[in-house]
Write a protein that holds these residues in place. Structure first.
Motif, PDB file in Angstrom:
ATOM      1  N   MET A 103       1.000  -1.081   0.247  1.00 28.08           N
ATOM      2  CA  MET A 103       0.162   0.043  -0.062  1.00 28.08           C
ATOM      3  C   MET A 103       0.961   1.345  -0.201  1.00 28.08           C
ATOM      4  N   HIS A 104       1.982   1.291   0.881  1.00 26.25           N
ATOM      5  CA  HIS A 104       2.968   2.258   0.725  1.00 26.25           C
ATOM      6  C   HIS A 104       3.527   2.324  -0.605  1.00 26.25           C
ATOM      7  N   GLU A 105       3.621   1.376  -1.148  1.00 23.26           N
ATOM      8  CA  GLU A 105       4.506   1.449  -2.718  1.00 23.26           C
ATOM      9  C   GLU A 105       3.484   2.003  -3.666  1.00 23.26           C
ATOM     10  N   LEU A 106       2.126   1.845  -3.546  1.00 22.33           N
ATOM     11  CA  LEU A 106       1.118   2.379  -4.393  1.00 22.33           C
ATOM     12  C   LEU A 106       1.047   3.880  -4.241  1.00 22.33           C
ATOM     13  N   GLN A 107       1.074   4.074  -2.768  1.00 24.03           N
ATOM     14  CA  GLN A 107       0.643   5.528  -2.469  1.00 24.03           C
ATOM     15  C   GLN A 107       2.015   6.409  -3.199  1.00 24.03           C
ATOM     16  N   ASP A 108       3.309   5.897  -2.999  1.00 30.66           N
ATOM     17  CA  ASP A 108       4.591   6.312  -3.411  1.00 30.66           C
ATOM     18  C   ASP A 108       4.328   6.382  -4.894  1.00 30.66           C
ATOM     19  N   SER A 109       4.117   5.351  -5.695  1.00 36.10           N
ATOM     20  CA  SER A 109       3.879   5.490  -7.204  1.00 36.10           C
ATOM     21  C   SER A 109       2.949   6.486  -7.609  1.00 36.10           C
ATOM     22  N   TYR A 110       1.823   6.575  -6.866  1.00 35.81           N
ATOM     23  CA  TYR A 110       0.837   7.600  -7.378  1.00 35.81           C
ATOM     24  C   TYR A 110       1.396   9.058  -6.935  1.00 35.81           C
ATOM     25  N   ALA A 111       1.720   9.196  -5.942  1.00 37.28           N
ATOM     26  CA  ALA A 111       2.339  10.500  -5.459  1.00 37.28           C
ATOM     27  C   ALA A 111       3.454  10.858  -6.673  1.00 37.28           C
TER      28      ALA A 111
END
Length: 175
Positions: free
Chosen positions: A167-175
């Motif tokens: 989930m952190h990776e998804l947030q980072d990739s989105y940002a």
């Protein structure tokens, strides 16, 4: 300015939740915080190719070979609703059309790796302008609905959002 853009992912586990999301996103039912005069500005950015989200889910299950001999798990994640938004103080300070294109690109990169094999997992993407008058600065937002079909042709939420690190990776990739 802090937190220019963000997204959140919410699992949908029942047909009722799928229908509720459809009713909200397509304004079948008008929420109290909506300016009906602005609803005409809402945008179906990625059009739905089904009657509604329940129909899209049913069609996907029927199209996958695995489900010819297996039932969908009773506690399985049927879909994700992904909300795209930005900080109200950022309204008017960036290219809105470019942001929407980047949202679509991100969705396809993260959730459609197997589209050539099993069809797109992205059911729809709708932008709401009719709630913007209720936020400081007039921030609009988008709702995407995604079916979490993995590389084996099975619904598998863990494949996309398996743990806190993912989930952190998804947030980072989105940002």
């Amino acid at each position: 300015m802090s937190n220019f853009c963000y997204m959140s992912i919410m699992p949908i586990r029942t047909r009722n939740e799928l229908q509720t999301a459809y009713n909200h996103n397509y304004r079948v039912v008008t929420p109290a915080n909506v300016d009906p005069e602005q609803s005409k500005n809402n945008e179906e950015y990625i059009p739905i190719n089904a009657e509604d989200y329940v129909d899209a889910f049913n069609k996907k299950v029927e199209s996958l070979p695995y489900y010819q001999s297996h039932d969908f798990r009773k506690n399985g994640v049927m879909a994700y609703e992904i909300l795209f938004s930005y900080s109200p103080d950022a309204a008017g300070t960036f290219d809105l059309e470019a942001w929407k294109k980047e949202n679509e690109k991100w969705l396809k990169e993260e959730f459609d790796q197997n589209a050539d094999k099993y069809g797109s997992n992205i059911v729809s993407l709708v932008y709401h302008y009719d709630e913007a008058s209720f936020t400081a600065g007039g921030a609009i937002h988008g709702h995407a609905v995604v079916l979490p079909v993995d590389d084996r042709g099975k619904f598998c939420a863990d494949y996309y959002t398996g743990n806190n690190l993912r989930m952190h990776e998804l947030q980072d990739s989105y940002a």
